[in-house]
Design a protein around this motif. Structure first.
Motif, mmCIF file in Angstrom:
data_model
loop_
_atom_site.group_PDB
_atom_site.id
_atom_site.type_symbol
_atom_site.label_atom_id
_atom_site.label_comp_id
_atom_site.label_asym_id
_atom_site.label_seq_id
_atom_site.Cartn_x
_atom_site.Cartn_y
_atom_site.Cartn_z
ATOM 1 N N LEU A 246 0.836 -1.203 0.000
ATOM 2 C CA LEU A 246 0.000 0.000 0.000
ATOM 3 C C LEU A 246 0.869 1.252 0.000
ATOM 4 C CD1 LEU A 246 -2.638 -1.133 2.619
ATOM 5 C CD2 LEU A 246 -3.082 -0.748 0.206
ATOM 6 N N LYS A 247 1.914 1.227 0.826
ATOM 7 C CA LYS A 247 2.793 2.386 0.935
ATOM 8 C C LYS A 247 3.441 2.689 -0.418
ATOM 9 C CE LYS A 247 6.648 4.039 3.814
ATOM 10 N NZ LYS A 247 7.605 4.356 2.741
ATOM 11 N N ALA B 165 2.412 1.821 -3.491
ATOM 12 C CA ALA B 165 1.431 2.246 -4.495
ATOM 13 C C ALA B 165 0.992 3.682 -4.265
ATOM 14 C CB ALA B 165 0.231 1.316 -4.461
ATOM 15 N N ILE B 166 0.735 4.032 -2.993
ATOM 16 C CA ILE B 166 0.213 5.367 -2.691
ATOM 17 C C ILE B 166 1.289 6.433 -2.874
ATOM 18 C CG2 ILE B 166 -0.748 6.811 -0.857
ATOM 19 C CD1 ILE B 166 -2.073 4.237 0.218
ATOM 20 N N GLU B 167 2.502 6.150 -2.399
ATOM 21 C CA GLU B 167 3.556 7.146 -2.537
ATOM 22 C C GLU B 167 3.903 7.382 -3.997
ATOM 23 O OE1 GLU B 167 6.805 5.939 -0.140
ATOM 24 O OE2 GLU B 167 5.894 6.631 1.739
ATOM 25 N N THR B 168 3.875 6.328 -4.803
ATOM 26 C CA THR B 168 4.132 6.491 -6.229
ATOM 27 C C THR B 168 3.045 7.342 -6.867
ATOM 28 O OG1 THR B 168 5.184 4.314 -6.293
ATOM 29 C CG2 THR B 168 4.572 5.268 -8.395
ATOM 30 N N TYR B 169 1.827 7.090 -6.491
ATOM 31 C CA TYR B 169 0.712 7.869 -7.031
ATOM 32 C C TYR B 169 0.830 9.330 -6.606
ATOM 33 C CZ TYR B 169 -4.062 9.387 -8.027
ATOM 34 O OH TYR B 169 -5.155 10.051 -8.515
ATOM 35 N N GLU B 170 1.192 9.545 -5.348
ATOM 36 C CA GLU B 170 1.291 10.900 -4.831
ATOM 37 C C GLU B 170 2.393 11.697 -5.521
ATOM 38 O OE1 GLU B 170 -0.357 10.331 -0.272
ATOM 39 O OE2 GLU B 170 1.777 10.062 -0.687
ATOM 40 N N GLU B 171 3.389 11.005 -6.058
ATOM 41 C CA GLU B 171 4.455 11.693 -6.767
ATOM 42 C C GLU B 171 4.027 12.103 -8.170
ATOM 43 O OE1 GLU B 171 7.681 9.000 -6.719
ATOM 44 O OE2 GLU B 171 8.103 9.241 -4.582
ATOM 45 N N GLY B 172 2.816 11.730 -8.556
ATOM 46 C CA GLY B 172 2.307 12.111 -9.856
ATOM 47 C C GLY B 172 2.774 11.231 -10.985
ATOM 48 N N ILE B 173 3.366 10.083 -10.653
ATOM 49 C CA ILE B 173 3.823 9.160 -11.693
ATOM 50 C C ILE B 173 2.705 8.156 -11.979
ATOM 51 C CG2 ILE B 173 5.572 7.430 -12.286
ATOM 52 C CD1 ILE B 173 7.420 8.812 -10.298
ATOM 53 N N PRO B 174 2.317 8.010 -13.250
ATOM 54 C CA PRO B 174 1.259 7.045 -13.580
ATOM 55 C C PRO B 174 1.646 5.642 -13.094
ATOM 56 C CG PRO B 174 1.746 8.442 -15.444
ATOM 57 C CD PRO B 174 2.820 8.696 -14.438
ATOM 58 N N VAL B 175 0.715 4.968 -12.464
ATOM 59 C CA VAL B 175 0.959 3.622 -11.937
ATOM 60 C C VAL B 175 -0.022 2.647 -12.561
ATOM 61 C CG1 VAL B 175 0.937 2.173 -9.887
ATOM 62 C CG2 VAL B 175 1.831 4.497 -9.757
ATOM 63 N N TYR C 247 -7.375 5.379 -5.391
ATOM 64 C CA TYR C 247 -6.423 5.985 -4.463
ATOM 65 C C TYR C 247 -7.081 6.286 -3.120
ATOM 66 C CZ TYR C 247 -3.669 9.653 -2.274
ATOM 67 O OH TYR C 247 -2.960 10.405 -1.376
ATOM 68 N N THR C 248 -8.309 6.798 -3.167
ATOM 69 C CA THR C 248 -9.036 7.110 -1.929
ATOM 70 C C THR C 248 -9.242 5.850 -1.100
ATOM 71 O OG1 THR C 248 -10.191 8.947 -3.000
ATOM 72 C CG2 THR C 248 -11.167 8.069 -0.988
ATOM 73 N N GLU C 249 -9.596 4.770 -1.761
ATOM 74 C CA GLU C 249 -9.815 3.514 -1.037
ATOM 75 C C GLU C 249 -8.501 2.947 -0.494
ATOM 76 O OE1 GLU C 249 -12.819 0.736 -2.478
ATOM 77 O OE2 GLU C 249 -13.022 2.016 -4.246
ATOM 78 N N LEU C 250 -7.437 3.091 -1.278
ATOM 79 C CA LEU C 250 -6.146 2.599 -0.825
ATOM 80 C C LEU C 250 -5.666 3.349 0.417
ATOM 81 C CD1 LEU C 250 -4.217 2.081 -4.188
ATOM 82 C CD2 LEU C 250 -4.965 0.308 -2.598
ATOM 83 N N VAL C 251 -5.907 4.663 0.433
ATOM 84 C CA VAL C 251 -5.527 5.451 1.603
ATOM 85 C C VAL C 251 -6.277 4.958 2.835
ATOM 86 C CG1 VAL C 251 -5.666 7.732 2.655
ATOM 87 C CG2 VAL C 251 -4.860 7.506 0.307
ATOM 88 N N SER C 252 -7.553 4.644 2.660
ATOM 89 C CA SER C 252 -8.344 4.132 3.773
ATOM 90 C C SER C 252 -7.790 2.796 4.269
ATOM 91 C CB SER C 252 -9.804 3.971 3.349
ATOM 92 O OG SER C 252 -10.554 3.365 4.378
ATOM 93 N N LEU C 253 -7.435 1.939 3.313
ATOM 94 C CA LEU C 253 -6.869 0.638 3.686
ATOM 95 C C LEU C 253 -5.514 0.816 4.364
ATOM 96 C CD1 LEU C 253 -7.745 -1.594 0.606
ATOM 97 C CD2 LEU C 253 -8.743 -1.680 2.879
#
Length: 226
Positions: free
Chosen positions: A145-146, A148-158, A175-181
């Motif tokens: 999760l960490k 996937a989310i950090e990569t997404y937050e950096e603005g890099i397409p995943v 992304y919203t659901e992943l943050v919750s998880l």
């Protein structure tokens, strides 16, 4: 050849000293050593040509057997006590198993090591899962999760590859659901660390008897709270 001496005088028979166990008889010009023995159940002294096989208890009475670890006299037999754990030592003077402070401390260190393994197992086996997660049927642990989310937050397409090899993009909704998880997973991980620390404090205060009764599984169930 055996000679049986029958008598109802139990005390008289029991008074025969072991020092006089060796007797002789004259037979055809030769002296032969005889071995009398007393049977307390029928009050009979048996005299035989060969030395009888003695039990460890009988040898102990003659001073020819030394009690070993855990052995003690129980009525007219040698019994063996059960060793509570490998950290106990046999007290030959008091004929009982005892444990020193140093051994109790070492025992607690071993139990805490087992606790660390249990904590890791509980921590990783309770991975957060969500069957309704968009485009996903997988279970996620905190590191996945960490990442996937950090990569997404950096603005890099995943483009996520699921455990069942399904590929999909991480969208805003996902992304919203992943943050919750991730929040649930972090809460669970912290609860595991808290439980381990609480149980270690409990173990520190345990007596030897409490150590014998200790169950890490029960302690975990009692102290884990997410």
């Amino acid at each position: 050849m055996q000679i049986y001496i029958q008598s109802t005088e139990k005390q008289t028979l029991k008074s025969i000293p072991y020092a006089d166990i060796y007797k002789t008889r004259y037979d055809n010009g030769e002296y032969t050593k005889l071995y009398p023995s007393y049977d307390s159940t029928i009050h009979t002294v048996t005299v035989a040509d060969s030395e009888p096989t003695l039990s460890n208890y009988e040898l102990y009475l003659k001073g020819e057997y030394t009690l070993g670890e855990g052995e003690y006299i129980n009525s007219e037999a040698i019994a063996k006590a059960v060793k509570p754990s490998s950290y106990y030592e046999w007290d030959y003077e008091n004929l009982e198993f005892t444990i020193s402070d140093d051994n109790l401390t070492a025992w607690k260190v071993e139990l805490k090591s087992e606790l660390a393994t249990l904590k890791y197992t509980k921590q990783e086996s309770a991975t957060v899962s969500s069957e309704n997660l968009t485009n996903s049927t997988a279970s996620y642990n905190y590191l996945m999760l960490k990442e996937a989310i950090e990569t997404y937050e950096e603005g890099i397409p995943v483009r996520w590859t699921n455990l069942d090899n399904t590929k999909f993009d991480i969208s805003d909704d996902l992304y919203t659901e992943l943050v919750s998880l991730r929040t649930q997973t972090r809460t669970h991980y912290q609860a595991c660390f808290n439980a381990k620390e609480d149980i270690e404090n409990i173990i520190d205060d345990y007596s030897a008897d409490e150590m014998l009764m200790a169950s890490l599984t029960d302690l975990w169930d009692e102290n884990y709270s997410s």
